[in-house]
Design a protein around this motif. Structure first.
Motif, PDB file in Angstrom:
ATOM      1  N   GLU A   1       0.841  -1.193   0.000  1.00 28.55           N
ATOM      2  CA  GLU A   1       0.000   0.000   0.000  1.00 28.55           C
ATOM      3  C   GLU A   1       0.878   1.246   0.000  1.00 28.55           C
ATOM      4  N   THR A   2       0.573   2.169  -0.892  1.00 28.12           N
ATOM      5  CA  THR A   2       1.420   3.346  -1.039  1.00 28.12           C
ATOM      6  C   THR A   2       1.280   4.289   0.144  1.00 28.12           C
ATOM      7  N   LYS A   3       2.387   4.956   0.472  1.00 24.82           N
ATOM      8  CA  LYS A   3       2.416   5.948   1.551  1.00 24.82           C
ATOM      9  C   LYS A   3       2.402   7.375   1.009  1.00 24.82           C
ATOM     10  N   TYR A   4       2.232   7.507  -0.301  1.00 26.28           N
ATOM     11  CA  TYR A   4       2.147   8.841  -0.896  1.00 26.28           C
ATOM     12  C   TYR A   4       0.852   9.534  -0.471  1.00 26.28           C
ATOM     13  N   ASN A   5       0.921  10.858  -0.330  1.00 23.77           N
ATOM     14  CA  ASN A   5      -0.296  11.659  -0.296  1.00 23.77           C
ATOM     15  C   ASN A   5      -0.787  11.836  -1.724  1.00 23.77           C
ATOM     16  N   LEU A   6      -2.100  11.811  -1.912  1.00 20.78           N
ATOM     17  CA  LEU A   6      -2.644  11.862  -3.273  1.00 20.78           C
ATOM     18  C   LEU A   6      -2.229  13.133  -4.012  1.00 20.78           C
ATOM     19  N   SER A   7      -1.977  14.198  -3.288  1.00 25.23           N
ATOM     20  CA  SER A   7      -1.582  15.455  -3.930  1.00 25.23           C
ATOM     21  C   SER A   7      -0.121  15.461  -4.365  1.00 25.23           C
TER      22      SER A   7
ATOM     23  N   ALA B   1       1.431  11.958  -9.570  1.00 20.97           N
ATOM     24  CA  ALA B   1       0.767  12.224 -10.846  1.00 20.97           C
ATOM     25  C   ALA B   1       0.376  10.911 -11.506  1.00 20.97           C
ATOM     26  N   VAL B   2      -0.598  10.989 -12.410  1.00 18.82           N
ATOM     27  CA  VAL B   2      -1.094   9.828 -13.134  1.00 18.82           C
ATOM     28  C   VAL B   2      -0.206   9.571 -14.346  1.00 18.82           C
ATOM     29  N   PRO B   3       0.222   8.324 -14.597  1.00 19.37           N
ATOM     30  CA  PRO B   3       1.009   8.032 -15.803  1.00 19.37           C
ATOM     31  C   PRO B   3       0.268   8.469 -17.065  1.00 19.37           C
ATOM     32  N   PRO B   4       0.991   8.876 -18.099  1.00 17.75           N
ATOM     33  CA  PRO B   4       0.340   9.431 -19.305  1.00 17.75           C
ATOM     34  C   PRO B   4      -0.724   8.526 -19.912  1.00 17.75           C
ATOM     35  N   ASN B   5      -0.462   7.229 -20.028  1.00 19.67           N
ATOM     36  CA  ASN B   5      -1.435   6.336 -20.673  1.00 19.67           C
ATOM     37  C   ASN B   5      -2.614   5.985 -19.782  1.00 19.67           C
ATOM     38  N   TRP B   6      -2.618   6.452 -18.544  1.00 19.67           N
ATOM     39  CA  TRP B   6      -3.715   6.189 -17.621  1.00 19.67           C
ATOM     40  C   TRP B   6      -4.676   7.379 -17.509  1.00 19.67           C
ATOM     41  N   TYR B   7      -4.476   8.359 -18.360  1.00 19.07           N
ATOM     42  CA  TYR B   7      -5.195   9.628 -18.188  1.00 19.07           C
ATOM     43  C   TYR B   7      -6.706   9.475 -18.301  1.00 19.07           C
ATOM     44  N   LEU B   8      -7.189   8.676 -19.256  1.00 20.73           N
ATOM     45  CA  LEU B   8      -8.631   8.592 -19.484  1.00 20.73           C
ATOM     46  C   LEU B   8      -9.376   8.070 -18.253  1.00 20.73           C
ATOM     47  N   ARG B   9      -8.734   7.232 -17.473  1.00 18.55           N
ATOM     48  CA  ARG B   9      -9.403   6.704 -16.281  1.00 18.55           C
ATOM     49  C   ARG B   9      -9.291   7.669 -15.100  1.00 18.55           C
ATOM     50  N   TRP B  10      -8.193   8.441 -15.038  1.00 17.87           N
ATOM     51  CA  TRP B  10      -8.007   9.423 -13.965  1.00 17.87           C
ATOM     52  C   TRP B  10      -7.803  10.791 -14.605  1.00 17.87           C
ATOM     53  N   GLN B  11      -8.869  11.332 -15.178  1.00 17.10           N
ATOM     54  CA  GLN B  11      -8.758  12.587 -15.912  1.00 17.10           C
ATOM     55  C   GLN B  11      -8.424  13.762 -14.999  1.00 17.10           C
TER      56      GLN B  11
ATOM     57  N   TYR C   1      -5.453  11.722  -9.230  1.00 19.66           N
ATOM     58  CA  TYR C   1      -5.897  10.867  -8.129  1.00 19.66           C
ATOM     59  C   TYR C   1      -6.657  11.707  -7.098  1.00 19.66           C
ATOM     60  N   SER C   2      -7.719  11.099  -6.574  1.00 18.58           N
ATOM     61  CA  SER C   2      -8.529  11.783  -5.578  1.00 18.58           C
ATOM     62  C   SER C   2      -9.113  10.748  -4.632  1.00 18.58           C
ATOM     63  N   THR C   3      -9.780  11.234  -3.594  1.00 26.33           N
ATOM     64  CA  THR C   3     -10.410  10.320  -2.646  1.00 26.33           C
ATOM     65  C   THR C   3     -11.521   9.527  -3.311  1.00 26.33           C
ATOM     66  N   GLU C   4     -12.260  10.189  -4.213  1.00 26.06           N
ATOM     67  CA  GLU C   4     -13.326   9.488  -4.933  1.00 26.06           C
ATOM     68  C   GLU C   4     -12.788   8.534  -5.990  1.00 26.06           C
ATOM     69  N   ASN C   5     -11.636   8.850  -6.560  1.00 27.91           N
ATOM     70  CA  ASN C   5     -11.030   8.026  -7.599  1.00 27.91           C
ATOM     71  C   ASN C   5      -9.551   7.814  -7.269  1.00 27.91           C
ATOM     72  N   PRO C   6      -9.275   6.976  -6.255  1.00 31.76           N
ATOM     73  CA  PRO C   6      -7.890   6.815  -5.782  1.00 31.76           C
ATOM     74  C   PRO C   6      -7.067   5.974  -6.742  1.00 31.76           C
ATOM     75  N   PRO C   7      -5.758   5.963  -6.551  1.00 34.94           N
ATOM     76  CA  PRO C   7      -4.897   5.102  -7.389  1.00 34.94           C
ATOM     77  C   PRO C   7      -5.177   3.638  -7.097  1.00 34.94           C
ATOM     78  N   PRO C   8      -4.820   2.761  -8.020  1.00 32.92           N
ATOM     79  CA  PRO C   8      -5.087   1.334  -7.815  1.00 32.92           C
ATOM     80  C   PRO C   8      -4.281   0.772  -6.653  1.00 32.92           C
ATOM     81  N   ALA C   9      -4.877  -0.168  -5.940  1.00 38.94           N
ATOM     82  CA  ALA C   9      -4.166  -0.873  -4.871  1.00 38.94           C
ATOM     83  C   ALA C   9      -3.320  -1.966  -5.519  1.00 38.94           C
ATOM     84  N   LEU C  10      -2.056  -1.670  -5.742  1.00 40.12           N
ATOM     85  CA  LEU C  10      -1.198  -2.574  -6.503  1.00 40.12           C
ATOM     86  C   LEU C  10      -1.045  -3.921  -5.821  1.00 40.12           C
TER      87      LEU C  10
END
Length: 433
Positions: free
Chosen positions: A275-281, A284-294, A297-306
């Motif tokens: 589980e990542t320890k980054y703050n969402l702020s 940044a979202v990888p370039p090819n992932w933009y359409l899913r996280w336009q 990253y946010s609380t409503e649309n967090p990064p994937p749990a790798l």
């Protein structure tokens, strides 16, 4: 001759010379000891001097010919068993790279169109008499507007719908793969482009992400999460579960064959993610992932749990060859009944831009794994070659045997013209004048 007494100053000089001689002898002894230590040689052992006992076999027809036949007799049956095991695997493969293309001059639209035969392949035993053996391969393409998160713009997504029939019951485990061709995951720069600490959850700063080059940070300096080329190019086609159509043994018209992502990744891979320890702020979202996280990253649309994204873990284990298959879904408990099925795929991953293809593969497996006859063919070929060579050498030995240790076969023992004669040099006493 009378000795004289030394004068005082001579006694001092004599004492000094004696001290120098004594100190010189001590220094010489220390130097000799150091020299002995430096010049110490390895122990004179059999191992260091290469005097260990060794067995040097003499290859004779009586020892070599049985080896040829032994290898052939052992390898050929093993190859036959491997081929048999590979033949027991049942699978179907459909290349959907060109699902969005025009077929026969008309768009696929709402009607299903027959898939060209060069895009399909199957291998079934067809042992169930109640199942239809007639192959059915159809597809159609349509589009939907898909919203990934609240407040984001709907994305126009192409859907490739495949229909095919399974002519035999597939016993578990039933595995669904996606297969890519001409995709070089083994490129050196591609393989190295990741940060293991970041994947484990550590909030690695942007100046420490050198391994992720060239995708470390965005234009504002925020680190990509996850960073690197491998994560950015993750396979993002969504393959939905197969749906059984026109079910004859149930009141339901269609039944979804339950497949899951649990167990598709190696258990050892789970330890590489956390589980990542980054703050969402901070990320940044990888370039090819933009359409899913336009909107990032946010609380409503967090990064994937790798640590739970098994599909991502499968992708991150890079393939060694440009043509490879990766496991997407599996069912370890239920039989896949012979029937007609439909699989809908959200077509997002581009392959035609680099001359590749993508396919889905539904397959069973045996103790030896999936369908791959190469190993069996190799064993049979080696066994056959050894038997043929053994037979030829045996016949040759019986018809025209060679005496063991015959020196006449050595090149230096053959009658050759004299070097002096060949070069025109005259020997002493051979004057022909």
């Amino acid at each position: 001759m009378q000795s004289r007494l030394a004068f005082p100053h001579e006694r001092i000089v004599l004492a000094m010379s004696q001290n120098e001689t004594h100190s010189g002898s001590i220094d010489g002894q220390e130097h000799d000891e150091q020299k002995k230590v430096k010049s110490r040689r390895p122990a004179n052992t059999a191992f260091r001097q290469q005097r260990l006992k060794a067995w040097q076999p003499i290859l004779t027809p009586k020892t070599v010919l049985p080896l040829f036949f032994a290898v052939g007799i052992i390898f050929a049956p093993i190859g036959g068993l491997l081929l048999y095991a590979s033949a027991q695997v049942q699978e179907i493969s459909i290349d959907y790279s060109h699902c969005h293309d025009l077929q026969n001059g008309t768009a696929l639209g709402d009607a299903y169109v027959t898939i060209p035969s060069n895009y399909t392949s199957s291998s079934f035993k067809g042992s169930d008499k109640n199942c239809s053996t007639d192959p059915i391969y159809q597809w159609r393409q349509y589009s939907i507007n898909k919203t990934y998160a609240t407040g984001t713009t709907p994305v126009n997504t192409s859907i490739c719908s495949l229909r095919f029939n399974i002519p035999d019951n597939l016993k578990p485990p039933v595995l669904l793969y996606y297969r890519l061709t001409n995709f070089y995951q083994n490129h050196r720069r591609y393989v190295k482009s990741l940060d293991s600490d970041q994947l484990k959850g550590t909030d690695v700063k942007n100046n420490s992400l050198g391994a992720c080059d060239p995708l470390k940070t965005d234009h504002t300096g925020k680190p990509y999460y996850p960073c690197g080329l491998i994560a950015n190019s993750v396979f993002n086609d969504t393959i939905h579960k197969p749906v059984q159509l026109n079910v004859h043994y149930s009141n339901a018209k269609n039944i979804t064959y339950n497949m899951t992502t649990d167990g598709i990744a190696w258990s050892s891979d789970a330890a590489l993610y956390g589980e990542t320890k980054y703050n969402l702020s901070e990320i940044a979202v990888p370039p090819n992932w933009y359409l899913r996280w336009q909107n990032g990253y946010s609380t409503e649309n967090p990064p994937p749990a790798l640590e739970k994204d098994y599909g991502f873990q499968v992708w991150m284990r890079t393939a060694g060859l440009p043509n490879f298959s990766k496991l997407a879904l599996r069912n370890d408990n239920e039989t896949m009944q012979c029937s007609q099925y439909q699989v809908d795929i959200e077509n997002n991953f581009p392959v035609t831009v680099y001359g590749g293809t993508k396919s889905i593969v539904i397959s069973t497996r045996t103790v030896m794994g999936g369908k791959n006859p190469f190993l069996g063919i190799a064993y049979v070929a080696v066994g056959g070659i050894c038997i043929v060579l053994g037979t030829i050498f045996t016949i040759t030995h019986l018809i025209k045997p060679r005496k063991l240790g015959d020196h006449t076969y050595l090149s230096w023992n053959n009658d050759q013209p004299s070097t002096a004669t060949a070069t025109g040099i005259q020997r002493p006493g051979n004057d022909t004048a």
